[in-house]
Design an enzyme around this catalytic site. Structure first.
Site, PDB file in Angstrom:
ATOM      1  N   GLU A   1       1.980   6.189  -3.109  1.00 39.27           N
ATOM      2  CA  GLU A   1       1.004   5.550  -4.007  1.00 39.27           C
ATOM      3  C   GLU A   1       0.584   6.506  -5.121  1.00 39.27           C
ATOM      4  OE1 GLU A   1      -1.737   4.183  -1.004  1.00 39.27           O
ATOM      5  OE2 GLU A   1      -0.244   2.732  -0.313  1.00 39.27           O
TER       6      GLU A   1
ATOM      7  N   SER B   1       3.339   0.767   8.160  1.00 41.62           N
ATOM      8  CA  SER B   1       2.966  -0.363   9.028  1.00 41.62           C
ATOM      9  C   SER B   1       3.015  -0.033  10.523  1.00 41.62           C
ATOM     10  CB  SER B   1       3.833  -1.591   8.730  1.00 41.62           C
ATOM     11  OG  SER B   1       3.631  -2.022   7.396  1.00 41.62           O
TER      12      SER B   1
ATOM     13  N   ASN C   1      -4.779   7.729   7.331  1.00 45.27           N
ATOM     14  CA  ASN C   1      -4.955   7.805   5.878  1.00 45.27           C
ATOM     15  C   ASN C   1      -5.820   6.618   5.452  1.00 45.27           C
ATOM     16  OD1 ASN C   1      -4.717   7.898   3.108  1.00 45.27           O
ATOM     17  ND2 ASN C   1      -2.525   7.403   3.061  1.00 45.27           N
ATOM     18  N   TRP C   2      -7.078   6.909   5.182  1.00 44.21           N
ATOM     19  CA  TRP C   2      -8.016   5.815   4.870  1.00 44.21           C
ATOM     20  C   TRP C   2      -7.811   5.247   3.468  1.00 44.21           C
ATOM     21  CZ3 TRP C   2     -13.574   7.422   6.963  1.00 44.21           C
ATOM     22  CH2 TRP C   2     -13.542   7.406   8.362  1.00 44.21           C
ATOM     23  N   LYS C   3      -7.050   5.947   2.645  1.00 43.87           N
ATOM     24  CA  LYS C   3      -6.840   5.507   1.247  1.00 43.87           C
ATOM     25  C   LYS C   3      -8.187   5.269   0.567  1.00 43.87           C
ATOM     26  CE  LYS C   3      -2.358   3.807   2.610  1.00 43.87           C
ATOM     27  NZ  LYS C   3      -1.238   2.912   2.394  1.00 43.87           N
TER      28      LYS C   3
ATOM     29  N   GLY D   1      -1.883   4.029   7.879  1.00 44.37           N
ATOM     30  CA  GLY D   1      -2.772   3.554   6.821  1.00 44.37           C
ATOM     31  C   GLY D   1      -3.701   2.479   7.347  1.00 44.37           C
ATOM     32  N   GLY D   2      -3.359   1.233   7.082  1.00 48.08           N
ATOM     33  CA  GLY D   2      -4.209   0.084   7.424  1.00 48.08           C
ATOM     34  C   GLY D   2      -4.795   0.122   8.827  1.00 48.08           C
TER      35      GLY D   2
ATOM     36  N   GLU E   1       8.089   8.012   5.051  1.00 48.59           N
ATOM     37  CA  GLU E   1       7.396   6.741   4.827  1.00 48.59           C
ATOM     38  C   GLU E   1       8.221   5.862   3.889  1.00 48.59           C
ATOM     39  OE1 GLU E   1       2.924   6.869   5.628  1.00 48.59           O
ATOM     40  OE2 GLU E   1       3.211   7.364   3.542  1.00 48.59           O
TER      41      GLU E   1
ATOM     42  N   GLY F   1       2.163  -0.799   4.118  1.00 47.13           N
ATOM     43  CA  GLY F   1       1.190  -1.863   3.881  1.00 47.13           C
ATOM     44  C   GLY F   1       1.794  -3.255   3.802  1.00 47.13           C
TER      45      GLY F   1
ATOM     46  N   HIS G   1       2.163  11.263  -1.574  1.00 50.09           N
ATOM     47  CA  HIS G   1       2.167   9.893  -1.046  1.00 50.09           C
ATOM     48  C   HIS G   1       2.768   8.964  -2.101  1.00 50.09           C
ATOM     49  CE1 HIS G   1       0.825   6.004   0.385  1.00 50.09           C
ATOM     50  NE2 HIS G   1       0.683   6.562   1.571  1.00 50.09           N
TER      51      HIS G   1
HETATM   52  P1  PGA Z   1       0.298   1.542   6.282  1.00 53.69           P
HETATM   53  O1  PGA Z   1       0.210   2.814   5.311  1.00 53.69           O
HETATM   54  O2  PGA Z   1       0.162   2.046   7.694  1.00 53.69           O
HETATM   55  O3  PGA Z   1      -0.860   0.662   5.878  1.00 53.69           O
HETATM   56  O4  PGA Z   1       1.615   0.897   6.037  1.00 53.69           O
HETATM   57  C1  PGA Z   1       0.824   4.021   5.637  1.00 53.69           C
HETATM   58  C2  PGA Z   1       0.601   5.015   4.546  1.00 53.69           C
HETATM   59  O5  PGA Z   1       0.608   4.610   3.370  1.00 53.69           O
HETATM   60  O6  PGA Z   1       0.396   6.222   4.780  1.00 53.69           O
END
Ligand code: PGA
Length: 259
Positions: free
Chosen positions: A105, A219, A17-19, A240-241, A173, A179, A103
Site C-alpha cells: 500500500e 487475507s 498491521n492495523w493500517k 491486516g483486517g 504478501e 484485503g 508494504h
Molecule cells: P489483510 O492485509 O490481512 O487484510 O489481507 C494484510 C496486510 O496488508 O498486511
C-alpha cells in the site's frame, strides 16, 4: 509436517498491521487491551501490534513481553527536511521494536525499491527489526511473477552484509491476496518460500538464506491460518483486517502450532 528448517524458528512471529485503524485514541487503547486479553496465555508466538504512529506513545505504556510494538513505516533519515516523516530513532525511543517496510500500500503511493533498501539500513542502525514486504501484483501461468519477486529481493538486500540480512524478516504478501479475501494456498506459499530461499542463496549463501525468517500475509484468518502455518513453510503471519478483531487475531495466534 515439521522440518529441520523450522527448528530455527520454533515459535511464530504474528504481526497485526492495523493500517489506518481504528478511528480514535480511545478505540485504539480498547482494541490493544482486548487483543492482549485474548492472546492465549500459553502461546510462545511473538506477537507484534503495528498501530498508526500517533497511537504508539499511549500503547507503549500498555505493551508487554508478549505484545510488542511495531510501526507501519519509517523514514530513511534520522532527522532533516522530510515533512511528515517519522524516523527510526524516534520510534526506538518509544519502545518500538519492529517496523514494516515496503508494504504494497505504501509502494502504491510511490515508495521505491531503493527507498525500501535505505529504510532497512536506517532501521537496523537503531536495532529495529525490519519486516520487509514483497509480493507480486498478480499471478500468470508462465510463472513470470517469480521475476518480480526476485527483483524485489535483490533490491531490498542490495549492499547488506549477511549479518545485516539475518536481522531482516521478509513478509511475502501477494498483492492480489491483500484485503481481498482471496488467500494464496499453502502450496503457493510453500513454493514461494522455496523460491525466496533459493534467490537469497544466489545473492548470499545457503546458510544465511535458510536462516531468514519468512512470514506470510494476505487475507490470513482463523479459518486458513492453521493450514497456511503448517504447510506453507513460513514462520509467521502479517495480518491486516483480522488483526482488528481481538478474538479472530487470537485464534490466528493459536493456530501457529506445528502439527
Ligand atoms: P489483510 O492485509 O490481512 O487484510 O489481507 C494484510 C496486510 O496488508 O498486511
Amino acid at each position: 509436517m515439521v522440518q529441520s528448517f523450522y527448528m530455527k524458528y520454533p515459535h511464530a512471529l504474528v504481526i497485526g498491521n492495523w493500517k489506518l485503524n481504528p478511528g480514535t485514541n480511545t478505540e485504539a487503547k480498547n482494541l490493544f487491551t482486548a487483543v492482549r486479553k485474548a492472546i492465549p496465555k500459553d502461546t510462545e508466538a511473538k506477537v507484534v501490534i503495528a498501530p498508526p504512529f500517533l497511537f504508539i506513545p499511549e500503547l507503549a505504556k500498555a505493551k508487554s513481553k508478549n505484545t510488542l510494538l511495531g510501526a507501519q513505516d519509517v523514514a530513511f533519515e534520522e532527522r532533516g527536511a522530510l515533512t511528515g516523516e517519522i524516523g527510526p530513532a524516534m520510534l526506538a525511543s518509544f519502545g518500538v521494536e519492529y517496523v514494516i517496510i515496503g508494504h504494497s500500500e505504501r509502494r502504491a503511493m510511490g515508495e521505491t525499491d531503493q527507498q525500501v533498501n535505505k529504510k532497512i539500513v536506517a532501521s537496523l542502525k537503531r536495532k529495529l527489526v525490519p519486516v520487509v514486504c514483497i509480493g507480486e501484483k498478480r499471478r500468470d501461468t508462465q510463472g513470470q511473477f517469480y521475476n518480480e519477486i526476485a527483483t524485489q529481493i535483490k533490491a531490498l538486500s542490495e549492499g547488506l552484509t549477511p549479518l545485516q540480512l539475518l536481522k531482516v524478516v521478509i513478509a511475502y504478501e501477494p498483492i492480489w491476496a491483500i484485503g481481498t479475501g482471496a488467500t494464496a494456498t499453502a502450496e503457493d506459499v510453500k513454493e514461494m518460500q522455496l523460491f525466496i530461499v533459493s534467490t537469497l542463496t544466489k545473492l548470499f549463501d545457503r546458510k544465511t538464506a535458510e536462516k531468514i525468517r519468512l512470514i506470510y500475509g494476505g487475507s490470513v484468518k482463523e479459518s486458513n491460518a492453521q493450514d497456511l502455518y503448517q504447510n506453507g513453510g513460513m514462520s509467521g503471519f502479517l495480518v491486516g483486517g483480522a488483526s482488528l478483531q481481538a478474538g479472530e487475531f487470537a485464534a490466528i495466534i493459536k493456530a501457529t502450532k506445528r502439527g
